[in-house]
Design a protein around this motif. Structure first.
Motif, mmCIF file in Angstrom:
data_model
loop_
_atom_site.group_PDB
_atom_site.id
_atom_site.type_symbol
_atom_site.label_atom_id
_atom_site.label_comp_id
_atom_site.label_asym_id
_atom_site.label_seq_id
_atom_site.Cartn_x
_atom_site.Cartn_y
_atom_site.Cartn_z
ATOM 1 N N LYS A 1 -16.575 4.679 7.181
ATOM 2 C CA LYS A 1 -15.305 5.201 6.690
ATOM 3 C C LYS A 1 -14.159 4.259 7.049
ATOM 4 C CE LYS A 1 -16.419 10.089 6.636
ATOM 5 N NZ LYS A 1 -16.089 11.418 7.173
ATOM 6 N N ASP A 2 -14.188 3.733 8.275
ATOM 7 C CA ASP A 2 -13.136 2.802 8.698
ATOM 8 C C ASP A 2 -13.168 1.533 7.857
ATOM 9 O OD1 ASP A 2 -12.250 4.546 10.637
ATOM 10 O OD2 ASP A 2 -13.365 3.577 12.273
ATOM 11 N N HIS A 3 -14.371 1.034 7.568
ATOM 12 C CA HIS A 3 -14.503 -0.164 6.736
ATOM 13 C C HIS A 3 -13.960 0.094 5.331
ATOM 14 C CE1 HIS A 3 -16.093 -3.851 5.052
ATOM 15 N NE2 HIS A 3 -16.682 -3.128 4.107
ATOM 16 N N SER A 4 -14.344 1.225 4.744
ATOM 17 C CA SER A 4 -13.868 1.564 3.390
ATOM 18 C C SER A 4 -12.353 1.708 3.356
ATOM 19 C CB SER A 4 -14.512 2.866 2.907
ATOM 20 O OG SER A 4 -15.884 2.694 2.721
ATOM 21 N N GLN A 5 -11.812 2.374 4.372
ATOM 22 C CA GLN A 5 -10.356 2.541 4.447
ATOM 23 C C GLN A 5 -9.681 1.183 4.590
ATOM 24 O OE1 GLN A 5 -8.514 5.175 3.889
ATOM 25 N NE2 GLN A 5 -6.597 4.159 4.352
ATOM 26 N N GLY A 6 -10.244 0.315 5.393
ATOM 27 C CA GLY A 6 -9.697 -1.030 5.578
ATOM 28 C C GLY A 6 -9.725 -1.831 4.280
ATOM 29 N N GLN A 7 -10.799 -1.698 3.509
ATOM 30 C CA GLN A 7 -10.914 -2.393 2.223
ATOM 31 C C GLN A 7 -9.848 -1.894 1.241
ATOM 32 O OE1 GLN A 7 -13.156 -4.976 1.172
ATOM 33 N NE2 GLN A 7 -13.149 -5.086 3.407
ATOM 34 N N ARG A 8 -9.656 -0.581 1.201
ATOM 35 C CA ARG A 8 -8.628 -0.011 0.311
ATOM 36 C C ARG A 8 -7.235 -0.485 0.715
ATOM 37 N NH1 ARG A 8 -12.041 4.463 0.634
ATOM 38 N NH2 ARG A 8 -10.792 5.414 2.273
ATOM 39 N N GLU A 9 -6.981 -0.514 2.010
ATOM 40 C CA GLU A 9 -5.674 -0.972 2.485
ATOM 41 C C GLU A 9 -5.453 -2.446 2.161
ATOM 42 O OE1 GLU A 9 -5.403 0.065 6.632
ATOM 43 O OE2 GLU A 9 -5.378 2.221 6.184
ATOM 44 N N GLN A 10 -6.497 -3.261 2.330
ATOM 45 C CA GLN A 10 -6.384 -4.679 2.006
ATOM 46 C C GLN A 10 -6.118 -4.861 0.506
ATOM 47 O OE1 GLN A 10 -9.943 -7.022 2.486
ATOM 48 N NE2 GLN A 10 -8.770 -8.925 2.698
ATOM 49 N N ALA A 11 -6.838 -4.130 -0.325
ATOM 50 C CA ALA A 11 -6.633 -4.214 -1.779
ATOM 51 C C ALA A 11 -5.217 -3.774 -2.143
ATOM 52 C CB ALA A 11 -7.658 -3.363 -2.509
ATOM 53 N N SER A 12 -4.744 -2.728 -1.496
ATOM 54 C CA SER A 12 -3.383 -2.237 -1.755
ATOM 55 C C SER A 12 -2.342 -3.292 -1.391
ATOM 56 C CB SER A 12 -3.133 -0.957 -0.955
ATOM 57 O OG SER A 12 -1.790 -0.543 -1.091
ATOM 58 N N GLU A 13 -2.531 -3.935 -0.256
ATOM 59 C CA GLU A 13 -1.584 -4.973 0.178
ATOM 60 C C GLU A 13 -1.569 -6.161 -0.786
ATOM 61 O OE1 GLU A 13 -2.417 -6.023 4.255
ATOM 62 O OE2 GLU A 13 -2.230 -3.937 4.902
ATOM 63 N N ILE A 14 -2.746 -6.578 -1.229
ATOM 64 C CA ILE A 14 -2.817 -7.694 -2.180
ATOM 65 C C ILE A 14 -2.122 -7.307 -3.487
ATOM 66 C CG2 ILE A 14 -4.377 -9.134 -3.571
ATOM 67 C CD1 ILE A 14 -6.431 -8.818 -1.242
ATOM 68 N N TYR A 15 -2.384 -6.089 -3.937
ATOM 69 C CA TYR A 15 -1.775 -5.615 -5.185
ATOM 70 C C TYR A 15 -0.250 -5.562 -5.068
ATOM 71 C CZ TYR A 15 -0.798 -2.669 -9.234
ATOM 72 O OH TYR A 15 -0.300 -2.163 -10.405
ATOM 73 N N GLN A 16 0.259 -5.032 -3.972
ATOM 74 C CA GLN A 16 1.703 -4.954 -3.774
ATOM 75 C C GLN A 16 2.323 -6.353 -3.734
ATOM 76 O OE1 GLN A 16 3.675 -2.298 -3.937
ATOM 77 N NE2 GLN A 16 1.819 -1.156 -4.401
#
Length: 188
Positions: A2-17
């Motif tokens: 779950k932590d890995h998945s959350q980290g991946q989503r956060e990284q994708a969000s940061e790149i997108y922003q």
């Protein structure tokens, strides 16, 4: 996990922003466009199953259209379609945008085939019908264009985004149809 998945989503969000910030100005510089493109490609490569990657590709397709690069817009939209369910909102938006790009490129049969394969939900019916009108207009079929635009207008709420442009399209083609009909009647 779950932590890995959350980290991946956060990284994708940061790149997108960061990508969005790179092209947020009305006239982004060449360097900003290159940065945004690189970030979108990073999202597509590293987070291809994420919504952020699909949205990045949709955004870069829009940028490509603005820049007059219809081939790049088509490539971005086809990528989105390869990564999403065709009946999802994102899939239907990508189909509509791709059909418009194909019309702009003069690939009218391909645009029509794309729309024929689509199964729009009622929220998108008017937009699909409008693009069919655009295909008829590009083919020089004013009666069919006018009919399609009228159907789209009938299905579009007053004040809806894009309604004014749709009304202009209808007015343009209904005027042509009326003029052609009047000319035909006077020559008989």
């Amino acid at each position: 996990w779950k932590d890995h998945s959350q980290g991946q989503r956060e990284q994708a969000s940061e790149i997108y922003q960061t990508m969005l910030q790179a092209v947020s100005e009305p006239q982004p510089s060449e360097a900003q466009l290159e940065s945004a493109s690189a970030l979108a490609e990073q999202l597509k490569a590293e987070h291809s199953s994420s919504t952020y990657a699909r949205f990045a590709a949709l955004h870069m397709a829009k940028v490509a259209v603005t820049e007059g690069d219809l081939a790049e817009a088509e490539a971005q939209l086809r990528w989105v379609l390869s990564k999403t369910d065709q009946v999802s909102d994102t899939g239907q938006i990508a189909q509509l945008r791709l059909a418009r790009v194909l019309v702009a490129r003069g690939e009218l049969d391909a645009a029509g085939q794309l729309l024929d394969q689509a199964a729009p939900d009622s929220g998108f019916d008017a937009l699909y019908t409008e693009v069919r009108g655009d295909i008829h207009a590009a083919r020089g079929e004013p009666v069919l264009a006018s009919d399609a635009y009228q159907q789209a207008l009938d299905a579009t709420a007053q004040g809806a985004p894009g309604r004014q442009l749709l009304q202009l399209k209808y007015d343009n083609f209904s005027g042509r149809v009326a003029s052609a009909t009047a000319t035909a009647e006077t020559t008989q």
